[in-house]
Design an enzyme around this catalytic site. Structure first.
Site, PDB file in Angstrom:
ATOM      1  N   HIS A 126       0.497  -1.037  -0.050  1.00 47.81           N
ATOM      2  CA  HIS A 126       0.027   0.071   0.167  1.00 47.81           C
ATOM      3  C   HIS A 126       0.866   1.305  -0.053  1.00 47.81           C
ATOM      4  CE1 HIS A 126       0.429   1.048   4.445  1.00 47.81           C
ATOM      5  NE2 HIS A 126       0.398  -0.319   4.579  1.00 47.81           N
TER       6      HIS A 126
ATOM      7  N   ASP B 128      -0.151   4.449   1.086  1.00 49.52           N
ATOM      8  CA  ASP B 128      -0.785   5.341   1.981  1.00 49.52           C
ATOM      9  C   ASP B 128      -0.016   5.207   3.203  1.00 49.52           C
ATOM     10  OD1 ASP B 128      -2.205   2.926   2.428  1.00 49.52           O
ATOM     11  OD2 ASP B 128      -3.654   4.240   3.500  1.00 49.52           O
TER      12      ASP B 128
ATOM     13  N   ASP C 211       6.093   1.592   7.464  1.00 48.86           N
ATOM     14  CA  ASP C 211       4.817   1.260   7.000  1.00 48.86           C
ATOM     15  C   ASP C 211       4.126   2.010   5.739  1.00 48.86           C
ATOM     16  OD1 ASP C 211       2.368  -0.264   6.924  1.00 48.86           O
ATOM     17  OD2 ASP C 211       1.497   0.781   8.789  1.00 48.86           O
TER      18      ASP C 211
ATOM     19  N   GLU D 192      -5.218   1.783   2.655  1.00 53.05           N
ATOM     20  CA  GLU D 192      -5.071   0.848   3.460  1.00 53.05           C
ATOM     21  C   GLU D 192      -5.236   1.086   4.920  1.00 53.05           C
ATOM     22  OE1 GLU D 192      -3.193  -2.471   6.071  1.00 53.05           O
ATOM     23  OE2 GLU D 192      -2.558  -0.377   5.829  1.00 53.05           O
ATOM     24  N   GLU D 193      -4.901   2.391   5.304  1.00 51.58           N
ATOM     25  CA  GLU D 193      -4.848   2.751   6.813  1.00 51.58           C
ATOM     26  C   GLU D 193      -6.021   3.243   7.280  1.00 51.58           C
ATOM     27  OE1 GLU D 193      -2.445   1.939   8.672  1.00 51.58           O
ATOM     28  OE2 GLU D 193      -0.823   2.166   7.286  1.00 51.58           O
TER      29      GLU D 193
ATOM     30  N   GLU E 271       3.915  -5.992   3.796  1.00 55.47           N
ATOM     31  CA  GLU E 271       4.089  -5.410   5.156  1.00 55.47           C
ATOM     32  C   GLU E 271       5.348  -5.469   5.938  1.00 55.47           C
ATOM     33  OE1 GLU E 271       1.733  -3.337   6.857  1.00 55.47           O
ATOM     34  OE2 GLU E 271       0.076  -3.605   5.685  1.00 55.47           O
TER      35      GLU E 271
END
Length: 376
Positions: A76, A78, A118, A148-149, A177
């Site tokens: 991801h 974001d 992350d 994603e967050e 991840e």
């Protein structure tokens, strides 16, 4: 401010450590990923071995070499909100500083700043390999997605799965991840539920004419405090469950007996259970109260018995561990694709104000993926 002058300035031949810095210095808090998506799309466009597609701010790049197997590798783009931790900066931790940090922190050279863990270091590794590997041993679908967050219904991988499930079809999947360069198979599922008690308002000076909803929540808290979380073996990995109150709300004013109380409970359950089975457990434990299920995300089995998974573990020299938190591997698992988590960065530093990634971890993950993707 971004250190890139324009959306086409991301040179994917640069070292992945440098790409991590460049990507992190493009702010991309959830909901504001257009610039970084434009940058990634433009950077991939010159590579003829990749078919580049876009859905919203999710970018897909695919090889079509006629290989017998296909893998999906996703990350991801974001981040959680910035808190005075951009632009990035280099940081060196001494042995003494590392010992005083989170458990198992290593001394060495780091990149500090939002998104380093992350998970833009993982994205950087993926982008470099996507550009470099023109003849991988398997066909690869690279996916970089937004949101994603935040809430699950905004998740770019989820929207891609709904709109183009064919693009997620694969024999094996890897989500980048942060795992400190270790392999974490599958993931626990998660359910959040509001457990509500009701009462009757009254003046607190005459409490006997009311019914205190907060007091009525005492049995809920007692059951939670007494809960003995299970450790559940699934395909050789031990998943630790959890059942916890994460928020409690109630009360009207300092002189009013409350007529409502809500205990917000999070159940993390092992991948031996479906969503419905996990919900049934909560109804078994708290069925004498009013329940309102507000979020449900399935667990994912590790799928480490798949031939590609076994070859992956061997190539990266890792022994699989369970993933306790929920990740988007569950979206692949729901489609019948075995999936693991594998990326640079200590998950204990994800979302932290002093978020930072060890540079040697980035290069180690890159080399592990390259070795596997080029092994015949």
């Amino acid at each position: 401010m971004s250190s890139l002058a324009s959306a086409d300035a991301l040179d994917l031949t640069r070292p992945s450590t440098e790409l991590t810095r460049l990507l992190c210095d493009i702010p991309s808090v959830s909901g504001d990923e257009a610039l970084i998506a434009d940058t990634i799309e433009a950077a991939l466009a010159p590579y003829p071995h990749l078919e580049v597609l876009r859905l919203g701010n999710t970018i897909v790049a695919r090889t079509s070499l006629g290989r017998a197997q296909r893998v999906a590798i996703a990350g991801h783009i974001d981040t959680v909100p910035i808190n005075e931790n951009l632009p990035t900066r280099p940081e060196v931790l001494t042995l003494e500083q590392a010992a005083a940090d989170v458990p198992d922190t290593q001394a060495g050279e780091y990149l500090w700043g939002r998104g380093t863990v992350d998970m833009k270091a993982g994205v950087a590794v993926q982008l470099r390999l996507a550009a470099e590997l023109t003849e991988p041993a398997v066909d690869v679908t690279w996916i970089w997605y937004d949101n994603e967050e935040v809430a699950s219904d905004l998740n770019g991988l989820g929207r891609l799965s709904d709109a183009r499930p064919d693009l997620l079809a694969a024999d094996f999947a890897i989500l980048g991840e942060p795992t400190k360069g270790e392999v974490e198979g599958g993931c626990n599922g998660t359910i959040r539920v509001d457990i509500r008690t009701r009462g009757k308002r009254a003046h607190s000076a005459r409490a006997w004419v009311g019914e205190n909803a907060i007091h009525r929540a005492a049995p809920i808290l007692a059951r939670l405090a007494a809960f003995d979380p299970a450790t559940v073996p699934v395909e050789g990995l031990d998943y630790r469950e959890g059942l916890n109150a994460v928020r409690i709300s109630g009360g009207v004013a300092g002189n009013v007996i409350p007529d409502e109380c809500v205990v917000h409970v999070n159940y993390r359950f092992a991948p031996d259970k479906s969503l419905d089975e996990a919900e049934a457990k909560l109804r078994e434990w708290f069925g004498d109260f009013e329940l309102d299920f507000v979020d449900r995300s399935p667990a994912a089995r590790p799928g480490l018995d798949a031939p590609l998974a076994r070859g992956f573990l061997e190539a990266v020299g890792a022994q699989a561990k369970p993933k306790y938190g929920w990740t988007d591997v569950a979206r692949f698992s729901a489609l019948g694709v075995p999936a693991v988590n594998y990326g640079p960065g200590d998950p204990l530093k994800a979302h932290a104000d002093d978020e930072r990634v060890l540079l040697t971890e980035i290069t180690r993950v890159e080399e592990g993926l390259r070795t596997w993707l080029t092994s015949r």
